[in-house]
Design a protein around this motif. Structure first.
Motif, short mmCIF file in Angstrom:
data_model
loop_
_atom_site.label_atom_id
_atom_site.label_comp_id
_atom_site.label_asym_id
_atom_site.label_seq_id
_atom_site.Cartn_x
_atom_site.Cartn_y
_atom_site.Cartn_z
N GLY A 81 -59.38 -51.49 -5.80
CA GLY A 81 -60.18 -50.49 -6.50
C GLY A 81 -61.15 -49.80 -5.57
N VAL A 82 -62.11 -49.08 -6.16
CA VAL A 82 -63.13 -48.36 -5.40
C VAL A 82 -64.41 -49.19 -5.41
N PHE A 83 -64.96 -49.43 -4.22
CA PHE A 83 -66.17 -50.24 -4.04
C PHE A 83 -67.41 -49.39 -4.25
N CYS A 143 -71.65 -56.17 -6.28
CA CYS A 143 -71.14 -54.80 -6.22
C CYS A 143 -70.36 -54.52 -7.51
N ILE A 144 -69.83 -53.31 -7.57
CA ILE A 144 -68.93 -52.92 -8.66
C ILE A 144 -67.64 -52.45 -8.01
N ILE A 145 -66.52 -52.85 -8.59
CA ILE A 145 -65.22 -52.32 -8.17
C ILE A 145 -64.61 -51.62 -9.36
N GLU A 146 -64.35 -50.34 -9.17
CA GLU A 146 -63.72 -49.54 -10.23
C GLU A 146 -62.21 -49.66 -10.08
N ALA A 147 -61.55 -50.13 -11.13
CA ALA A 147 -60.10 -50.26 -11.14
C ALA A 147 -59.60 -49.72 -12.46
N GLU A 165 -58.79 -53.36 -0.91
CA GLU A 165 -57.55 -54.03 -1.29
C GLU A 165 -57.86 -55.44 -1.75
N TYR A 166 -56.94 -56.01 -2.48
CA TYR A 166 -57.07 -57.41 -2.89
C TYR A 166 -57.15 -58.28 -1.64
N GLU A 175 -68.08 -55.64 -12.59
CA GLU A 175 -69.17 -56.22 -11.81
C GLU A 175 -68.63 -57.45 -11.08
N ILE A 176 -68.83 -57.48 -9.78
CA ILE A 176 -68.36 -58.59 -8.96
C ILE A 176 -69.58 -59.45 -8.63
N THR A 177 -69.49 -60.74 -8.95
CA THR A 177 -70.64 -61.63 -8.79
C THR A 177 -70.42 -62.64 -7.66
#
Length: 153
Positions: free
Chosen positions: A86-88, A113-117, A144-145, A123-125
């Motif tokens: 996604g987009v960081f 951060c936030i990853i838009e997918a 990428e993953y 929200e990434i914790t």
């Protein structure tokens, strides 16, 4: 591993449209990666990089071990990797402060951060307590993953 075989693998990487290819022969590991490209652009030539055989990593929660000269053992760093493609985004909004900066202490569960997918903001914790020592991507980058996002000490 001979150069002809490496060239053949690079051609396979390019022809198949793969982003990466890794081959292990005995103790040697070869990883080929293609630079990022969009479908509208032609694929760039693959980049060849030899990767040494992986060594066992210390436990993620291992405390920093002091080294004899009074410094810090950076082998105790943990890499926080992207759980998705996604987009960081480093901040909750374009005009807001980033969630974390280098030197900030985080606790397990803090938003990094936030990853838009697929038009969803995820929200990434943090998975552990520690200090952010490196932010490996920039705001707005496509990740990428499994790509390293942060290094935590």
């Amino acid at each position: 591993m001979d150069i002809a075989k490496i060239k053949e693998l690079a051609q396979l990487l390019n022809d198949a449209g793969l982003s990466a290819l890794e081959l292990k022969e005995g103790d040697a590991t070869l990883r080929l990666e293609s630079a990022k490209f969009t479908p509208a652009q032609p694929a760039p030539a693959p980049v060849m990089q030899a990767v040494p055989a992986a060594e066992p990593q210390p436990a993620a929660s291992a405390p920093a071990a002091p080294v004899p000269d009074g410094g810090v053992d950076f082998n105790a760093l943990s890499e926080f990797k992207s759980p998705m493609v996604g987009v960081f985004y480093a901040a909750p909004g374009p005009d807001q402060a980033p969630f974390v900066e280098v030197g900030k202490r985080v606790k397990k569960g803090d938003v990094l951060c936030i990853i838009e997918a697929m038009k969803l903001m995820n929200e990434i914790t943090a998975e552990q307590d520690g200090e952010i020592v490196d932010i490996c991507v920039s705001d707005g980058d496509v990740v990428e993953y499994g790509q390293t996002l942060f290094k935590i000490f």
